[in-house]
Design a protein around this motif. Structure first.
Motif, PDB file in Angstrom:
ATOM      1  N   LEU A 182      -5.775   0.725  16.677  1.00  0.00           N
ATOM      2  CA  LEU A 182      -5.497   1.542  15.677  1.00  0.00           C
ATOM      3  C   LEU A 182      -3.958   1.263  15.129  1.00  0.00           C
ATOM      4  CD1 LEU A 182      -6.103   4.513  14.406  1.00  0.00           C
ATOM      5  CD2 LEU A 182      -5.082   5.917  16.751  1.00  0.00           C
ATOM      6  N   VAL A 183      -2.995   1.239  16.371  1.00  0.00           N
ATOM      7  CA  VAL A 183      -1.919   1.013  16.283  1.00  0.00           C
ATOM      8  C   VAL A 183      -1.337  -0.043  15.120  1.00  0.00           C
ATOM      9  CG1 VAL A 183       0.340   0.983  17.007  1.00  0.00           C
ATOM     10  CG2 VAL A 183      -1.132   2.458  18.143  1.00  0.00           C
ATOM     11  N   PHE A 184      -2.062  -1.034  15.153  1.00  0.00           N
ATOM     12  CA  PHE A 184      -2.050  -2.172  15.059  1.00  0.00           C
ATOM     13  C   PHE A 184      -2.068  -2.072  13.395  1.00  0.00           C
ATOM     14  CE2 PHE A 184      -3.769  -6.963  13.568  1.00  0.00           C
ATOM     15  CZ  PHE A 184      -2.567  -6.731  13.752  1.00  0.00           C
ATOM     16  N   MET A 185      -3.542  -1.465  13.228  1.00  0.00           N
ATOM     17  CA  MET A 185      -3.810  -1.558  11.652  1.00  0.00           C
ATOM     18  C   MET A 185      -2.808  -0.359  10.819  1.00  0.00           C
ATOM     19  SD  MET A 185      -6.032  -3.764  11.112  1.00  0.00           S
ATOM     20  CE  MET A 185      -7.153  -2.777   9.765  1.00  0.00           C
ATOM     21  N   TRP A 186      -2.209   0.561  11.900  1.00  0.00           N
ATOM     22  CA  TRP A 186      -1.395   1.578  11.014  1.00  0.00           C
ATOM     23  C   TRP A 186       0.354   1.032  10.940  1.00  0.00           C
ATOM     24  CZ3 TRP A 186       3.268   3.145  13.443  1.00  0.00           C
ATOM     25  CH2 TRP A 186       3.688   4.527  13.499  1.00  0.00           C
ATOM     26  N   THR A 187       0.504   0.186  10.930  1.00  0.00           N
ATOM     27  CA  THR A 187       1.579  -0.355  11.352  1.00  0.00           C
ATOM     28  C   THR A 187       2.300  -0.954  10.183  1.00  0.00           C
ATOM     29  OG1 THR A 187       2.206  -0.966  13.560  1.00  0.00           O
ATOM     30  CG2 THR A 187       3.438  -2.533  12.495  1.00  0.00           C
ATOM     31  N   PRO A 188       1.103  -1.671   9.526  1.00  0.00           N
ATOM     32  CA  PRO A 188       1.290  -1.896   7.602  1.00  0.00           C
ATOM     33  C   PRO A 188       1.587  -1.034   6.956  1.00  0.00           C
ATOM     34  CG  PRO A 188      -0.461  -3.296   8.550  1.00  0.00           C
ATOM     35  CD  PRO A 188      -0.078  -2.470   9.719  1.00  0.00           C
ATOM     36  N   PRO A 189       0.898  -0.230   6.948  1.00  0.00           N
ATOM     37  CA  PRO A 189       1.389   0.571   6.059  1.00  0.00           C
ATOM     38  C   PRO A 189       2.205   1.699   6.196  1.00  0.00           C
ATOM     39  CG  PRO A 189      -0.896   1.476   6.698  1.00  0.00           C
ATOM     40  CD  PRO A 189      -0.756   0.189   7.358  1.00  0.00           C
ATOM     41  N   HIS A 222      -2.286  -2.987  -0.787  1.00  0.00           N
ATOM     42  CA  HIS A 222      -1.606  -3.307   0.604  1.00  0.00           C
ATOM     43  C   HIS A 222      -2.341  -2.575   0.695  1.00  0.00           C
ATOM     44  CE1 HIS A 222      -1.561  -7.480   0.027  1.00  0.00           C
ATOM     45  NE2 HIS A 222      -1.853  -7.836   1.562  1.00  0.00           N
ATOM     46  N   ILE A 223      -1.269  -1.466   1.168  1.00  0.00           N
ATOM     47  CA  ILE A 223      -1.434   0.075   1.781  1.00  0.00           C
ATOM     48  C   ILE A 223      -2.721   0.659   1.746  1.00  0.00           C
ATOM     49  CG2 ILE A 223      -0.234   2.587   1.790  1.00  0.00           C
ATOM     50  CD1 ILE A 223       2.486   1.243   0.913  1.00  0.00           C
ATOM     51  N   LEU A 224      -3.296   0.702   0.566  1.00  0.00           N
ATOM     52  CA  LEU A 224      -4.407   1.690   0.523  1.00  0.00           C
ATOM     53  C   LEU A 224      -5.541   1.008   1.472  1.00  0.00           C
ATOM     54  CD1 LEU A 224      -5.995   4.326  -1.051  1.00  0.00           C
ATOM     55  CD2 LEU A 224      -6.477   2.278  -2.444  1.00  0.00           C
ATOM     56  N   ALA A 225      -5.304  -0.469   1.243  1.00  0.00           N
ATOM     57  CA  ALA A 225      -6.347  -1.762   1.895  1.00  0.00           C
ATOM     58  C   ALA A 225      -6.753  -1.552   3.238  1.00  0.00           C
ATOM     59  CB  ALA A 225      -6.620  -2.900   1.472  1.00  0.00           C
ATOM     60  N   TYR A 226      -5.189  -1.442   3.623  1.00  0.00           N
ATOM     61  CA  TYR A 226      -4.774  -0.709   5.521  1.00  0.00           C
ATOM     62  C   TYR A 226      -5.287   0.604   5.782  1.00  0.00           C
ATOM     63  CZ  TYR A 226      -3.380  -5.682   6.493  1.00  0.00           C
ATOM     64  OH  TYR A 226      -2.866  -6.568   6.877  1.00  0.00           O
ATOM     65  N   ALA A 227      -5.433   1.312   4.620  1.00  0.00           N
ATOM     66  CA  ALA A 227      -5.708   2.927   4.968  1.00  0.00           C
ATOM     67  C   ALA A 227      -7.142   2.822   5.066  1.00  0.00           C
ATOM     68  CB  ALA A 227      -4.893   3.815   4.046  1.00  0.00           C
ATOM     69  N   VAL A 228      -7.554   2.260   4.492  1.00  0.00           N
ATOM     70  CA  VAL A 228      -9.166   2.541   4.340  1.00  0.00           C
ATOM     71  C   VAL A 228      -9.626   1.669   5.612  1.00  0.00           C
ATOM     72  CG1 VAL A 228     -11.485   1.267   3.555  1.00  0.00           C
ATOM     73  CG2 VAL A 228      -9.593   2.376   2.105  1.00  0.00           C
ATOM     74  N   LEU A 229      -8.509  -0.446   5.968  1.00  0.00           N
ATOM     75  CA  LEU A 229      -9.607  -0.699   7.532  1.00  0.00           C
ATOM     76  C   LEU A 229      -9.173   0.639   8.448  1.00  0.00           C
ATOM     77  CD1 LEU A 229      -8.508  -3.947   6.219  1.00  0.00           C
ATOM     78  CD2 LEU A 229     -10.674  -3.447   6.653  1.00  0.00           C
ATOM     79  N   CYS A 262      -1.759   7.662   0.111  1.00  0.00           N
ATOM     80  CA  CYS A 262      -1.872   6.334   0.547  1.00  0.00           C
ATOM     81  C   CYS A 262      -2.236   6.457  -1.298  1.00  0.00           C
ATOM     82  CB  CYS A 262      -2.741   5.241   0.799  1.00  0.00           C
ATOM     83  SG  CYS A 262      -1.978   5.682   3.012  1.00  0.00           S
ATOM     84  N   TRP A 263      -3.462   6.593  -1.787  1.00  0.00           N
ATOM     85  CA  TRP A 263      -4.048   6.654  -2.866  1.00  0.00           C
ATOM     86  C   TRP A 263      -3.243   6.927  -3.677  1.00  0.00           C
ATOM     87  CZ3 TRP A 263      -8.558   4.539  -5.674  1.00  0.00           C
ATOM     88  CH2 TRP A 263      -8.610   5.576  -6.906  1.00  0.00           C
ATOM     89  N   GLN A 264      -2.777   8.365  -3.535  1.00  0.00           N
ATOM     90  CA  GLN A 264      -1.046   8.554  -4.911  1.00  0.00           C
ATOM     91  C   GLN A 264      -0.016   7.431  -4.300  1.00  0.00           C
ATOM     92  OE1 GLN A 264      -0.916  11.297  -6.460  1.00  0.00           O
ATOM     93  NE2 GLN A 264      -3.288  11.988  -5.746  1.00  0.00           N
ATOM     94  N   VAL A 265      -0.176   6.678  -3.489  1.00  0.00           N
ATOM     95  CA  VAL A 265       1.139   5.601  -3.633  1.00  0.00           C
ATOM     96  C   VAL A 265       0.268   4.696  -4.255  1.00  0.00           C
ATOM     97  CG1 VAL A 265       2.353   4.027  -2.316  1.00  0.00           C
ATOM     98  CG2 VAL A 265       1.734   6.727  -1.462  1.00  0.00           C
ATOM     99  N   TRP A 266      -1.124   4.794  -4.322  1.00  0.00           N
ATOM    100  CA  TRP A 266      -1.592   2.811  -5.167  1.00  0.00           C
ATOM    101  C   TRP A 266      -1.507   3.689  -6.465  1.00  0.00           C
ATOM    102  CZ3 TRP A 266      -6.064   3.133  -7.639  1.00  0.00           C
ATOM    103  CH2 TRP A 266      -6.679   1.783  -8.077  1.00  0.00           C
ATOM    104  N   ARG A 267      -2.019   4.740  -6.998  1.00  0.00           N
ATOM    105  CA  ARG A 267      -1.946   5.299  -8.571  1.00  0.00           C
ATOM    106  C   ARG A 267      -1.117   4.760  -9.640  1.00  0.00           C
ATOM    107  NH1 ARG A 267      -2.680  10.798 -10.025  1.00  0.00           N
ATOM    108  NH2 ARG A 267      -3.898  10.178 -11.179  1.00  0.00           N
TER     109      ARG A 267
END
Lengths: 311, 68
Positions: A182-189, A222-229, A262-267
């Motif tokens: 959880l922390v690992f996947m959270w760190t990148p975004p 990448h931010i959106l992809a990691y948020a989904v993962l 993250c969707w807002q950041v992506w779009r």
């Protein structure tokens, strides 16, 4: 030489105050380490003597602080360039680099040995690996070489809940491994959202942050992809014995909010972000802090509820 | 008039000395506390006494090869 001849703002290496040494241990990072490690320890299904638990958490905190000191020793050159970090004790000259290295090494050895004696040697080995990973793999090896630095290096920041759990139980389990994930996947975004609005800083220091090497668009993807993962990882943790309805409810809400941010950041693109001074990026960054804090807070609440209901 | 110039450097040194002293005290307290907890966790402190420096068979429970 008389004291009267000393200038009022004397800054002599080796004459730092305690506050400077405290700052060397990166207390803000340490607070995250302490919190996640505490949750790992408390969520473990075994009873630990409160004093042993206290010493274990202290060792994990000191080990995290030692990593911070070694990081500041190695990164003094780039810290002195970035606005965010040039006031740190080493680049500002309040603490000599060799002193930071000595403190980092001494505290690393101390924390690992004491954790081994207080809890068990598996936990101590994990703590030693965490320090090694942060200092050698992330700071020395990856940080200046690849834009994936924080993805792989994020493992060091993710390990404390597992160290806490192993300190209590002496063995691995799926629940703390999922906490690590959880922390690992959270760190990148989390970091890339920050990098989007402090972009110039990393560029000045020539740190290959994704925003510098691949630009805004790729970073936002990448931010959106990691948020989904993150979603399946956080929900999977909800299916382990350490979680329950409180965690699951919190997780669903937090994932929806974070995905939305993250969707807002992506779009949008950089021009739109600059127009409102990175409001969406800053919101995603702040929400990411809340996301992690409340996920682990929910686990802590579940552990507390379990104790109350089990009593 | 006594000549005594206090520089902020002295304040820093005092703070550092105090900090180091407190940290050393904390380390001693932690090691002592851990020792107490570990010994009490044995259940019977006498078992520990049985192997303190030299083996004292009289202090070791009978089932563990002692004479008591």
């Amino acid at each position: 030489m008389s004291d009267a001849s000393l200038s009022p703002s004397l800054s002599v290496p080796g004459e730092a105050g305690m506050g400077d040494y405290w700052e060397l241990l990166k207390p803000r990072v340490m607070s995250l380490v302490v919190f996640t490690a505490l949750v790992g320890l408390v969520a473990a299904p075994v009873g630990v003597h409160p004093f042993v638990a206290f010493v274990s958490i202290l060792c994990i905190a000191v080990g995290g602080g030692a990593s911070g000191a070694l990081n500041m020793w190695w990164d003094a050159d780039i810290d002195s360039v970035m606005n965010r970090t040039k006031g740190r004790p080493v680049p500002s000259g309040r603490v000599a680099p060799e002193e930071a290295k000595a403190i980092g090494l001494a505290l690393s050895g101390f924390s690992v040995m004491l954790l081994g004696l207080a809890a068990n040697w598996l936990a101590a080995g994990l703590l030693a690996f965490t320090i090694f990973f942060y200092v050698v793999v992330y700071t020395v090896w990856l940080k200046r070489r690849t834009p994936q630095n924080i993805v792989i290096g994020g493992l060091a920041g993710a390990l404390p809940p597992l160290v806490g759990w192993v300190a209590a139980t002496g063995q691995f389990a799926w629940a703390p491994v999922l906490m690590v994930l959880l922390v690992f996947m959270w760190t990148p975004p989390h970091f890339w959202a920050l990098a989007l609005f402090v972009r110039g800083d990393y560029g000045l220091a020539r740190v290959p942050m994704l925003t510098e090497t691949h630009g805004d668009r790729v970073t936002r993807n990448h931010i959106l992809a990691y948020a989904v993962l993150l979603v399946p990882v956080s929900l999977a943790l909800g299916l382990t014995p350490v979680a329950g309805p409180v965690y699951l409810a919190a997780s669903v809400v937090l994932n929806l909010l974070f995905l939305g941010a993250c969707w807002q950041v992506w779009r949008r693109d950089r021009a739109a972000a600059e127009a409102d001074r990175f409001a969406a990026e800053k919101r995603a960054f702040k929400l990411s802090l809340l996301y992690l804090f409340l996920h682990f807070g929910a686990l802590l609440a579940e552990a507390g509820l379990g104790t109350i209901l089990g009593a | 008039m006594a000549i005594k110039v206090e520089h902020e450097l002295h304040g820093r040194r005092w703070g550092r000395n105090l900090g180091v002293g407190l940290l050393l005290g904390a380390v001693v307290a932690i090691v002592f506390g851990l020792t107490v907890v570990k010994i009490l966790a044995l259940g019977d402190a006498g078992r520990f006494q049985g192997y303190d420096h030299v083996v004292q068979p009289l202090a070791v429970p009978a089932g563990e090869g002692g004479g008591a």
